[in-house]
Design a protein around this motif. Sequence first.
Motif, PDB file in Angstrom:
ATOM      1  N   VAL A  55      58.972  40.574  51.376  1.00 24.26           N
ATOM      2  CA  VAL A  55      59.990  39.568  51.692  1.00 24.26           C
ATOM      3  C   VAL A  55      60.567  39.802  53.086  1.00 24.26           C
ATOM      4  O   VAL A  55      60.668  38.872  53.901  1.00 24.26           O
ATOM      5  CB  VAL A  55      61.120  39.582  50.640  1.00 24.26           C
ATOM      6  N   GLU A  56      60.925  41.036  53.382  1.00 23.58           N
ATOM      7  CA  GLU A  56      61.582  41.331  54.658  1.00 23.58           C
ATOM      8  C   GLU A  56      60.613  41.249  55.831  1.00 23.58           C
ATOM      9  O   GLU A  56      60.966  40.737  56.906  1.00 23.58           O
ATOM     10  CB  GLU A  56      62.247  42.701  54.571  1.00 23.58           C
ATOM     11  N   ALA A  57      59.385  41.720  55.645  1.00 29.63           N
ATOM     12  CA  ALA A  57      58.404  41.661  56.728  1.00 29.63           C
ATOM     13  C   ALA A  57      57.985  40.220  57.005  1.00 29.63           C
ATOM     14  O   ALA A  57      57.847  39.812  58.168  1.00 29.63           O
ATOM     15  CB  ALA A  57      57.185  42.509  56.384  1.00 29.63           C
ATOM     16  N   TYR A  58      57.793  39.435  55.959  1.00 28.03           N
ATOM     17  CA  TYR A  58      57.398  38.040  56.138  1.00 28.03           C
ATOM     18  C   TYR A  58      58.493  37.236  56.846  1.00 28.03           C
ATOM     19  O   TYR A  58      58.205  36.386  57.689  1.00 28.03           O
ATOM     20  CB  TYR A  58      57.077  37.406  54.784  1.00 28.03           C
ATOM     21  N   ALA A  59      59.760  37.521  56.532  1.00 29.55           N
ATOM     22  CA  ALA A  59      60.866  36.856  57.221  1.00 29.55           C
ATOM     23  C   ALA A  59      60.848  37.164  58.708  1.00 29.55           C
ATOM     24  O   ALA A  59      61.175  36.314  59.543  1.00 29.55           O
ATOM     25  CB  ALA A  59      62.198  37.291  56.610  1.00 29.55           C
ATOM     26  N   GLU A  60      60.419  38.374  59.049  1.00 37.11           N
ATOM     27  CA  GLU A  60      60.437  38.803  60.453  1.00 37.11           C
ATOM     28  C   GLU A  60      59.243  38.292  61.242  1.00 37.11           C
ATOM     29  O   GLU A  60      59.401  37.802  62.363  1.00 37.11           O
ATOM     30  CB  GLU A  60      60.487  40.330  60.521  1.00 37.11           C
ATOM     31  N   VAL A  61      58.046  38.376  60.664  1.00 33.07           N
ATOM     32  CA  VAL A  61      56.849  38.076  61.453  1.00 33.07           C
ATOM     33  C   VAL A  61      56.296  36.675  61.208  1.00 33.07           C
ATOM     34  O   VAL A  61      55.596  36.124  62.055  1.00 33.07           O
ATOM     35  CB  VAL A  61      55.741  39.120  61.209  1.00 33.07           C
ATOM     36  N   GLY A  62      56.563  36.109  60.033  1.00 36.29           N
ATOM     37  CA  GLY A  62      56.153  34.738  59.770  1.00 36.29           C
ATOM     38  C   GLY A  62      54.712  34.536  59.369  1.00 36.29           C
ATOM     39  O   GLY A  62      54.237  33.403  59.323  1.00 36.29           O
ATOM     40  N   TYR A  63      53.991  35.599  59.082  1.00 33.41           N
ATOM     41  CA  TYR A  63      52.624  35.435  58.598  1.00 33.41           C
ATOM     42  C   TYR A  63      52.406  36.351  57.394  1.00 33.41           C
ATOM     43  O   TYR A  63      53.141  37.322  57.197  1.00 33.41           O
ATOM     44  CB  TYR A  63      51.594  35.722  59.690  1.00 33.41           C
ATOM     45  N   PRO A  64      51.407  36.039  56.537  1.00 36.69           N
ATOM     46  CA  PRO A  64      51.199  36.804  55.309  1.00 36.69           C
ATOM     47  C   PRO A  64      51.052  38.303  55.561  1.00 36.69           C
ATOM     48  O   PRO A  64      50.462  38.724  56.558  1.00 36.69           O
ATOM     49  CB  PRO A  64      49.912  36.201  54.735  1.00 36.69           C
ATOM     50  N   ILE A  65      51.588  39.081  54.635  1.00 43.29           N
ATOM     51  CA  ILE A  65      51.611  40.528  54.775  1.00 43.29           C
ATOM     52  C   ILE A  65      50.455  41.137  53.985  1.00 43.29           C
ATOM     53  O   ILE A  65      50.312  40.893  52.781  1.00 43.29           O
ATOM     54  CB  ILE A  65      52.949  41.103  54.268  1.00 43.29           C
ATOM     55  N   GLY A  66      49.627  41.927  54.670  1.00 45.69           N
ATOM     56  CA  GLY A  66      48.444  42.506  54.036  1.00 45.69           C
ATOM     57  C   GLY A  66      48.656  43.917  53.536  1.00 45.69           C
ATOM     58  O   GLY A  66      49.642  44.580  53.851  1.00 45.69           O
ATOM     59  N   SER A  67      47.688  44.383  52.778  1.00 43.77           N
ATOM     60  CA  SER A  67      47.782  45.706  52.166  1.00 43.77           C
ATOM     61  C   SER A  67      47.711  46.818  53.207  1.00 43.77           C
ATOM     62  O   SER A  67      48.309  47.889  53.024  1.00 43.77           O
ATOM     63  CB  SER A  67      46.671  45.890  51.130  1.00 43.77           C
ATOM     64  N   VAL A  68      47.002  46.591  54.307  1.00 39.91           N
ATOM     65  CA  VAL A  68      46.887  47.626  55.337  1.00 39.91           C
ATOM     66  C   VAL A  68      48.257  47.908  55.950  1.00 39.91           C
ATOM     67  O   VAL A  68      48.651  49.070  56.139  1.00 39.91           O
ATOM     68  CB  VAL A  68      45.884  47.205  56.427  1.00 39.91           C
ATOM     69  N   THR A  69      48.987  46.852  56.239  1.00 37.24           N
ATOM     70  CA  THR A  69      50.335  47.010  56.795  1.00 37.24           C
ATOM     71  C   THR A  69      51.235  47.772  55.830  1.00 37.24           C
ATOM     72  O   THR A  69      51.961  48.700  56.226  1.00 37.24           O
ATOM     73  CB  THR A  69      50.962  45.627  57.077  1.00 37.24           C
ATOM     74  N   LEU A  70      51.178  47.405  54.555  1.00 39.31           N
ATOM     75  CA  LEU A  70      52.031  48.060  53.557  1.00 39.31           C
ATOM     76  C   LEU A  70      51.581  49.489  53.293  1.00 39.31           C
ATOM     77  O   LEU A  70      52.415  50.367  53.022  1.00 39.31           O
ATOM     78  CB  LEU A  70      52.012  47.247  52.259  1.00 39.31           C
ATOM     79  N   ALA A  71      50.273  49.728  53.363  1.00 37.54           N
ATOM     80  CA  ALA A  71      49.769  51.087  53.145  1.00 37.54           C
ATOM     81  C   ALA A  71      50.321  52.042  54.196  1.00 37.54           C
ATOM     82  O   ALA A  71      50.682  53.184  53.894  1.00 37.54           O
ATOM     83  CB  ALA A  71      48.239  51.084  53.170  1.00 37.54           C
ATOM     84  N   LYS A  72      50.415  51.565  55.435  1.00 45.83           N
ATOM     85  CA  LYS A  72      50.991  52.396  56.502  1.00 45.83           C
ATOM     86  C   LYS A  72      52.472  52.643  56.247  1.00 45.83           C
ATOM     87  O   LYS A  72      52.982  53.749  56.448  1.00 45.83           O
ATOM     88  CB  LYS A  72      50.802  51.702  57.853  1.00 45.83           C
ATOM     89  N   LEU A  73      53.161  51.597  55.791  1.00 49.22           N
ATOM     90  CA  LEU A  73      54.595  51.718  55.538  1.00 49.22           C
ATOM     91  C   LEU A  73      54.885  52.709  54.420  1.00 49.22           C
ATOM     92  O   LEU A  73      55.801  53.529  54.519  1.00 49.22           O
ATOM     93  CB  LEU A  73      55.172  50.345  55.186  1.00 49.22           C
ATOM     94  N   PHE A  74      54.087  52.638  53.355  1.00 53.55           N
ATOM     95  CA  PHE A  74      54.335  53.483  52.182  1.00 53.55           C
ATOM     96  C   PHE A  74      53.499  54.762  52.177  1.00 53.55           C
ATOM     97  O   PHE A  74      53.584  55.546  51.226  1.00 53.55           O
ATOM     98  CB  PHE A  74      54.075  52.686  50.900  1.00 53.55           C
ATOM     99  N   GLN A  75      52.693  54.925  53.224  1.00 51.18           N
ATOM    100  CA  GLN A  75      51.832  56.109  53.324  1.00 51.18           C
ATOM    101  C   GLN A  75      51.004  56.283  52.046  1.00 51.18           C
ATOM    102  O   GLN A  75      50.982  57.342  51.420  1.00 51.18           O
ATOM    103  CB  GLN A  75      52.667  57.360  53.612  1.00 51.18           C
ATOM    104  N   ALA A  76      50.340  55.189  51.669  1.00 50.47           N
ATOM    105  CA  ALA A  76      49.516  55.179  50.461  1.00 50.47           C
ATOM    106  C   ALA A  76      48.176  54.541  50.787  1.00 50.47           C
ATOM    107  O   ALA A  76      48.007  53.898  51.833  1.00 50.47           O
ATOM    108  CB  ALA A  76      50.210  54.402  49.343  1.00 50.47           C
TER     109      ALA A  76
END
Length: 238
Positions: A13-34
């Motif tokens: 929700v927060e990333a999509y509000a900021e960047v305006g495009y769909p959020i992928g698993s690679v981006t989230l994997a880096k964020l959560f270190q998973a």
Amino acid sequence: MTNRQAQILTAIVEAYAEVGYPIGSVTLAKLFQAASSTIRSEMSILEDLDYIYQPHTSAGRVPTDKGYRWYVNNLQSPTVDTKNADLSNQVKVLSARIEGAGEAEQAIKSAVDSLVELTANVGIGTLGSSLHISGLGNLFSQPEFTSKASIQAAAYLLDNLEAWLHEVRPNQSPTVLIGQENPIGKTSGCSLIISRFQSPYSDRSYVGVIGSTRQNYRQIMTLVKSAGEILEESFEDF
């Protein structure tokens, strides 16, 4: 929903509000270190629960109205966080402009114009039987409103705004209606964030914003609530 799924949904929700495009698993994997596979598995569950969806093949995910509702319901009370310097400064700007506006008509106009500037949304406010609205260009310049159908649906909502206020009669400050929650303009893809405040001109006075469902809800709910409180205090002196 597990704690990890809640964190992933919040991040989407927060990333999509900021960047305006769909959020992928690679981006989230880096964020959560998973591992990306782990994130994809959790996103799949969130998609099955209708909190997020994939707008087209090979894209990331974006929140649904249900996902936004979960996010808004789980936000803490929209008060000014003194650790958030930008938001604190925005509230100070809002307060100075409203309090320095003078007459009531100018105060509500200043509140609406300030919300337009600070949130990049449409600003609305009522004073007695008068409806103030500004910033229409902001709404129709957003990427969500590029098709003819989306523009027409949003325009229908704006054309019927007074009827919407009469029907909903919001009481909570702020009231947030997301997408299909709106009784008028269900297909508009808009969120309305409105605060009711007391004034000597009407027993139901409102100030708020209209924008796409893709919003920084934490910031905007705080600003809208603050605007209502500042107007209410200002009108006590009139």
